[in-house]
Design an enzyme around this catalytic site. Structure first.
Site, PDB file in Angstrom:
ATOM      1  N   SER A 154       0.867  -1.167   0.000  1.00 31.56           N
ATOM      2  CA  SER A 154       0.000   0.000   0.000  1.00 31.56           C
ATOM      3  C   SER A 154       0.906   1.221   0.000  1.00 31.56           C
ATOM      4  CB  SER A 154      -0.871  -0.002   1.267  1.00 31.56           C
ATOM      5  OG  SER A 154      -1.473   1.267   1.483  1.00 31.56           O
ATOM      6  N   TYR A 167      -1.891   0.047  10.698  1.00 27.74           N
ATOM      7  CA  TYR A 167      -1.854  -0.404   9.310  1.00 27.74           C
ATOM      8  C   TYR A 167      -0.552   0.025   8.647  1.00 27.74           C
ATOM      9  CZ  TYR A 167      -3.489  -1.224   4.520  1.00 27.74           C
ATOM     10  OH  TYR A 167      -3.625  -1.669   3.217  1.00 27.74           O
TER      11      TYR A 167
END
Length: 269
Positions: A154, A167
């Site tokens: 990501s 995250y």
């Protein structure tokens, strides 16, 4: 990937099923980017092995691909269960491509108040899950003579943002797996590719992050005319995999035009 219980395993893929076609294993193949990637790889002639927790989703996708004339096998799998991952790997006689797509985010709390249980879940799924599957399938990928490992990270793996601590930490760790593995296996016939998507609107990612709160999930994309879709990211993954064998796409960051960074997004209205 969701936090629901792992369903009973269906019939394991057999060597006869795979003979004659390159095999691509896609984790988190039950929805979103994983499902779209499986469709793209199937269209390129791969026998796709669909690995995910939800039997119904991957069974339906396997049936869809088979009906379209492609080869596909559904295999219910919890990538955080190392024994299950090892059994899965032992049931494959061949693996040419591994797409580490399974992962997810939970919560958007600041570091000061974040729930350690959420952080632990994100680390287990994004980091240790990727490690488990990569370790288990690396011998087969090497034996193929032309293997490819793809790690879906990501943009969170490359820069922090407020409310994303757990995250961001997990995705940074996952990125380092890809970078370190590439260094360690250079000279072997295996490529290591990292694809780092930015804002992608899928059916589940934001909803899972906010524990089913669809209003909060919708606000993530509010005013953004065209966030990335699962198909956009899948096309990028398939493109990287289908480059000539000597070409390694070390890192490909893909964002929608409206997103300049993790913290700067153009929102209309």
């Amino acid at each position: 990937m969701t936090t629901e219980e792992t369903p009973a395993r269906t019939a394991e893929p057999t060597p006869a099923e795979h003979r004659g076609a390159p095999v691509a294993v896609v984790t988190g193949a039950g929805s979103g980017i994983g499902a779209a990637t499986a469709r793209g790889l199937a269209a390129e002639g791969f026998h796709t092995v669909l690995a995910a927790r939800r039997t119904d989703r991957i069974t339906e996708l396997a049936a869809e691909l088979t009906a379209a004339g492609h080869r596909a096998t559904a295999y219910p799998l919890d990538i955080t269960d190392r024994a299950a991952v090892d059994a899965f790997a032992a049931g494959l006689d061949r693996c040419d491509v591994l797409v580490n797509n399974a992962g997810g985010a939970l919560g958007a709390d600041p570091v000061a108040t974040g729930d350690p249980a959420d952080w632990r879940w994100m680390y287990e799924v994004n980091v240790l899950g990727t490690l488990n599957v990569t370790q288990a399938l690396l011998p087969a990928l090497t034996a193929s003579g032309d293997g490819t490992v793809v790690v879906l990270t990501s943009t969170a793996a490359h820069s922090a943002y407020e409310g994303g601590g757990g995250y961001v930490a997990a995705k940074h760790a996952e990125r380092v797996i890809a970078e370190t593995l590439r260094l360690e296996i250079v000279g072997t016939p295996v490529r290591v590719v990292e694809i780092a998507p930015g804002m992608v609107k899928t059916d589940e990612f934001a909803t899972t992050r906010f524990r089913g709160d669809t209003e909060k999930a919708a606000r993530v994309y509010q005013g953004v005319a065209s966030p990335l879709t699962a198909d956009d990211v899948a096309a990028t993954v398939v493109w990287a995999i289908t480059r000539p064998s000597h070409v390694n796409i070390d890192l490909l960051v893909v964002r929608p035009r409206a997103q300049a960074s993790n913290t700067k997004v153009h929102r209309e209205g």
